[in-house]
Design an enzyme around this catalytic site. Sequence first.
Site, PDB file in Angstrom:
ATOM      1  CB  CYS A 119      -1.208   0.166   1.244  1.00 16.35           C
ATOM      2  SG  CYS A 119      -2.195  -1.750   1.077  1.00 16.35           S
ATOM      3  CG  HIS A 252      -3.185   3.099   2.127  1.00 10.57           C
ATOM      4  ND1 HIS A 252      -3.656   2.935   0.912  1.00 10.57           N
ATOM      5  CD2 HIS A 252      -3.317   2.052   2.729  1.00 10.57           C
ATOM      6  CE1 HIS A 252      -4.009   1.571   1.024  1.00 10.57           C
ATOM      7  NE2 HIS A 252      -3.791   1.130   1.937  1.00 10.57           N
ATOM      8  CG  ASN A 282      -6.609  -1.039   1.382  1.00  2.78           C
ATOM      9  OD1 ASN A 282      -6.128  -0.378   0.545  1.00  2.78           O
ATOM     10  ND2 ASN A 282      -6.170  -1.479   2.637  1.00  2.78           N
TER      11      ASN A 282
END
Length: 325
Positions: A119, A252, A282
């Site tokens: 990520c 993020h 996500n």
Amino acid sequence: MSRYSRITGTGSYLPPRRITNADLAVELAARGVETSDDWIVERTGIRARHFADSGVTSSDLGLQAARQALDAAGVAAGDIDLIIVATSTPDMIFPSAACILQNKLGIAGCAAFDVQAVCSGFVYALTIADSLIKTSTATRALVIGAEVFSRILDFSDRTTCVLFGDGAGAVVLEASETPGILASDLHADGRHVGILCVPGTVSGGKVLGDPLLKMDGKAVFKLAVGVLEETARATLAKAGRTAGDIDWLIPHQANIRIMQGTAKKLKLPLDKLVVTVDEHGNTSAASIPLALDAAVRSGKIKRGDTLMLEGVGGGFTWGAVLLDF
Ligand code: UT7
């Protein structure tokens, strides 16, 4: 004259299949797994995510995002001299998604490679592209985050499968006499490999180990909150700026509670926080460029605004990029 890098165009792409929490709850119930829209919204802020159809790869999603970014920058694909794709879900073991995407763009010859920092991948990739531009190795780069995390989800594990989605975001980063990217900060701590991983691999033609995502959510949450404040402050210090200079915080997009917690620690009002986790879930390395492009296209982010991009994820990896847009 100093040489800097600057984002000249952004783009993004979400596969059309949108799955709401309610849709997912119905699908999971059929497998005997119980979840609810209320639980997912309350714990994460996620309301929906997009899943790619089978056969659609990260390079397919990245290609659409890249084309949009090229259009926005007014740059022809043939003028790109560097392609970096941040992904943990590449099309194949090798060659890289970047080489596959280069071919789909109809160009050849320029450097192309993938970055695997989960990520944090986009922040890593942007920092590498900035460095290659500053040293005159490249002049016009495509930096892409692209993921099909739906392929590595364990749909019998409700603690992870409700969190992730597929998508891609891209920027064109060009050499410039004015910044652009002001400062970056990158870190990793491999002692935490086990708290977020896909531990399987391929050997002798067989899958060895478990090829599905595992996460100790609480451990990740705790680490993420700490490092996101630290890396933001370190990046600001390198640039000689303060948190008050940030117009937009683009962390993020994993969990709204982590994102709001970071904004509060930096004493930023929540209306400076770019939020797309509600609609995207996500999307790992794609989440930051997806959020960036959404905020640019909605007119929130304007030329000249100062942006703080922050990544955190498996590895454990984390980092930030501060830039004047
Ligand atoms: O991309 C990399 C970054 N990743 C992250 O940032 C993720 C960080 N972690 C998180 O966002 C949170 O830890 C989660 C959202 C993953 C979990 O939230 P939590 O508040 O830590 O919940 P929990 O794991 O403590 O679970 C609380 C309860 C448990 O039930 P009991 O043991 O209290 O009876 C879980 O079994 O919620 C239950 N639960 C669920 N219930 C309904 C867990 N997942 C679900 C679910 N639906 N999907």
